[in-house]
Design a protein around this motif. Structure first.
Motif, PDB file in Angstrom:
ATOM      1  N   LEU A 210       6.240  -0.148  -7.535  1.00 31.36           N
ATOM      2  CA  LEU A 210       5.254   0.734  -8.493  1.00 31.36           C
ATOM      3  C   LEU A 210       5.732   0.028  -9.938  1.00 31.36           C
ATOM      4  O   LEU A 210       4.813  -0.131 -10.734  1.00 31.36           O
ATOM      5  CB  LEU A 210       5.430   2.110  -8.633  1.00 31.36           C
TER       6      LEU A 210
ATOM      7  N   TYR B   9      -0.272   7.025  -0.616  1.00 30.00           N
ATOM      8  CA  TYR B   9      -1.590   7.709  -0.982  1.00 30.00           C
ATOM      9  C   TYR B   9      -2.727   6.666  -0.769  1.00 30.00           C
ATOM     10  O   TYR B   9      -3.839   6.963  -0.737  1.00 30.00           O
ATOM     11  CB  TYR B   9      -1.527   7.901  -2.372  1.00 30.00           C
TER      12      TYR B   9
ATOM     13  N   THR C 176       1.622   4.195 -16.720  1.00 32.32           N
ATOM     14  CA  THR C 176       1.873   5.038 -15.629  1.00 32.32           C
ATOM     15  C   THR C 176       3.121   5.478 -16.261  1.00 32.32           C
ATOM     16  O   THR C 176       3.995   6.305 -15.374  1.00 32.32           O
ATOM     17  CB  THR C 176       2.478   3.988 -14.667  1.00 32.32           C
TER      18      THR C 176
ATOM     19  N   VAL D 153       0.761  -1.051   0.013  1.00 30.89           N
ATOM     20  CA  VAL D 153       0.071   0.025  -0.097  1.00 30.89           C
ATOM     21  C   VAL D 153       0.770   1.379   0.044  1.00 30.89           C
ATOM     22  O   VAL D 153       1.899   1.426   0.750  1.00 30.89           O
ATOM     23  CB  VAL D 153      -1.002  -0.003   1.227  1.00 30.89           C
ATOM     24  N   ASN D 154       0.802   2.319  -0.944  1.00 33.93           N
ATOM     25  CA  ASN D 154       1.588   3.237  -0.970  1.00 33.93           C
ATOM     26  C   ASN D 154       1.454   4.575  -0.160  1.00 33.93           C
ATOM     27  O   ASN D 154       0.088   4.136   0.536  1.00 33.93           O
ATOM     28  CB  ASN D 154       1.825   3.545  -2.568  1.00 33.93           C
TER      29      ASN D 154
ATOM     30  N   ARG E 101       4.273  11.977   0.427  1.00 36.00           N
ATOM     31  CA  ARG E 101       3.360  12.830  -0.405  1.00 36.00           C
ATOM     32  C   ARG E 101       3.979  14.400  -0.847  1.00 36.00           C
ATOM     33  O   ARG E 101       3.797  14.877  -2.126  1.00 36.00           O
ATOM     34  CB  ARG E 101       1.767  13.002   0.249  1.00 36.00           C
TER      35      ARG E 101
ATOM     36  N   ASP F 248      -3.090   3.550  -2.046  1.00 34.27           N
ATOM     37  CA  ASP F 248      -3.330   2.863  -3.374  1.00 34.27           C
ATOM     38  C   ASP F 248      -2.667   1.490  -3.216  1.00 34.27           C
ATOM     39  O   ASP F 248      -1.555   1.479  -2.601  1.00 34.27           O
ATOM     40  CB  ASP F 248      -2.635   3.497  -4.618  1.00 34.27           C
ATOM     41  N   ARG F 249      -3.396   0.406  -3.333  1.00 35.23           N
ATOM     42  CA  ARG F 249      -2.991  -0.971  -3.441  1.00 35.23           C
ATOM     43  C   ARG F 249      -2.189  -1.382  -4.523  1.00 35.23           C
ATOM     44  O   ARG F 249      -2.824  -0.869  -5.728  1.00 35.23           O
ATOM     45  CB  ARG F 249      -3.953  -2.168  -2.804  1.00 35.23           C
ATOM     46  N   TYR F 250      -1.123  -2.290  -4.476  1.00 37.99           N
ATOM     47  CA  TYR F 250      -0.285  -2.706  -5.752  1.00 37.99           C
ATOM     48  C   TYR F 250      -0.783  -4.340  -5.367  1.00 37.99           C
ATOM     49  O   TYR F 250      -0.132  -5.036  -4.973  1.00 37.99           O
ATOM     50  CB  TYR F 250       0.964  -2.494  -5.754  1.00 37.99           C
TER      51      TYR F 250
END
Length: 390
Positions: free
Chosen positions: A171, A126, A180, A123-124, A220, A128-130
């Motif tokens: 990422l 922000y 991306t 989880v980054n 961030r 967001d999950r990868y």
């Protein structure tokens, strides 16, 4: 200089001519996939098909029910692209052709795992999950990867294994129709976008003296100007320190390096425990420990004290072998991996010179990616290059 060509079971099974064709390349070994991620692959010479679609990450043999009963996560057998014991069938045919078979095991790269068990994913900052990237800090995930390494590596007929993605994934990954590349992140930006903030990693940052919420905010803030196109994200570790600050950057690296190192130790130990004497264990590796991906970032001195050697990506940069060669560990395998598929950025026509260059930098073996995907012309160039060099 010993060479091995990467192969999928579906390149061999159903094609009676495949084993002899691979033996005629001049390699003594094949590295045959036994656990692999989802993919879509050409099979340009197969008599029954031209494209194989592996729909999800799978083991290419029947998993041991007693090992995995009642457990989650657990490996999935392949579908109709590699039914039954596809690995075993291919391994037998290749061994009968005089080739030594080693397993090729993909570990912390599994989109189905992320889809079925979202909490296992990186989880980054922000949120967001990868889903393609299991977080290797989580105890259940580490246990899964360690047991999978042992089972998928030590298959009947195999003389050794190559463990891929035994470390952090982040990422950078070709995922579905990837979109991306609009903002160039460079090395430092990739690192920040690959930092995980799952509960296990948040706790780990705390052990290093960091507040996870403050760290995520700092990530961030550091990336804000990058998204606006006002500043490059920088290169190398100095770029990470510039964006995040020395203290925070080095604390995150300490946590991630320790997490990857201990997983690598556990997985190699598990493989050796399951394997017969003389079984060779190699890792696909990058000599920069904070790098993510299929070639796991490692400390060269540490990994050569754990495994029998490494497989190093050398297409375009054989210098990545040098940090491993500097360690001077007697008997260590330093395999230079070259792409030999022209359509995938490889250069089979320069393989002879590339191999000589890698040898001069300390490489002891070659790996050829990928015999099943290459055209006839590419394979002819490989045969010519290997003639007299092995």
């Amino acid at each position: 200089m010993k060479a091995s060509a990467f192969v999928y079971p579906w390149d061999v099974n159903g094609d009676p001519g495949a084993p002899a064709r691979l033996a005629e390349l001049g390699t003594a070994q094949v590295t045959l996939a036994s656990a692999y991620h989802s993919t879509r692959a050409l099979t340009p010479r197969h008599p029954r098909h031209r494209v194989v679609t592996a729909e999800y990450a799978a083991v290419l043999y029947p998993p041991d029910a007693s090992r995995w009963s009642g457990r989650a996560p657990r490996p999935h057998p392949a579908g109709d692209w590699a039914p039954g014991d596809a690995f075993g069938e291919a391994a037998t045919a290749l061994t009968d052709a005089g080739l030594e078979v080693h397993t090729w095991v993909v570990l912390a790269h599994n989109s189905r795992l992320g889809a079925e068990h979202p909490d296992t994913s990186v989880v980054n900052a922000y949120g967001d999950r990868y889903p393609w990237a299991p977080c290797i800090a989580q105890p259940d995930t580490r246990a899964y990867l360690t047991d999978l390494a042992a089972e998928a590596a030590v298959r009947p007929g195999a003389r050794g294994t190559e463990l891929e993605s035994l470390g952090w994934y982040g990422l950078a990954h070709l995922h579905a129709h990837d979109k991306t590349a609009g903002i160039p992140l460079a090395d430092a930006g990739q690192y920040l976008m690959s930092l995980c903030f799952c509960p296990a990693c948040r706790e780990g940052y705390g052990v290093e003296g960091l507040d996870a919420d403050a760290l995520a905010a700092a990530v961030r803030d550091a990336l804000d100007p990058v998204w606006r196109g006002e500043a490059p994200s920088g290169g190398g570790w100095a770029g990470v320190e510039k964006l995040l600050g020395d203290t925070r950057a080095n604390a995150t690296r300490a946590w991630r390096d320790r997490t990857a190192r201990t997983l690598q130790e556990q997985a190699v130990t598990a493989v050796r425990r399951a394997a017969p004497d003389g079984f060779q264990v190699l890792l696909h590796a990058d000599p920069v420990s904070y790098h993510c991906g299929a070639n796991a970032g490692v400390d060269p001195a540490h990994i050569l004290s754990v495994a029998d050697g490494v497989v190093v990506p050398c297409t375009g940069d054989p210098g990545l072998v040098t940090p491993f060669a500097r360690e001077g560990r007697e008997g260590a395998v330093l395999a230079a991996n070259f792409t030999v598929v022209s359509g995938m950025g490889g250069s089979p026509g320069t393989l002879a010179a590339d191999a000589d260059g890698a040898r001069s930098l300390g490489a002891t073996e070659l790996r050829l990616y990928h015999a099943g995907l290459a055209s006839d012309a590419d394979l002819a160039a490989v045969r010519s290059a290997l003639a007299g060099r092995l």
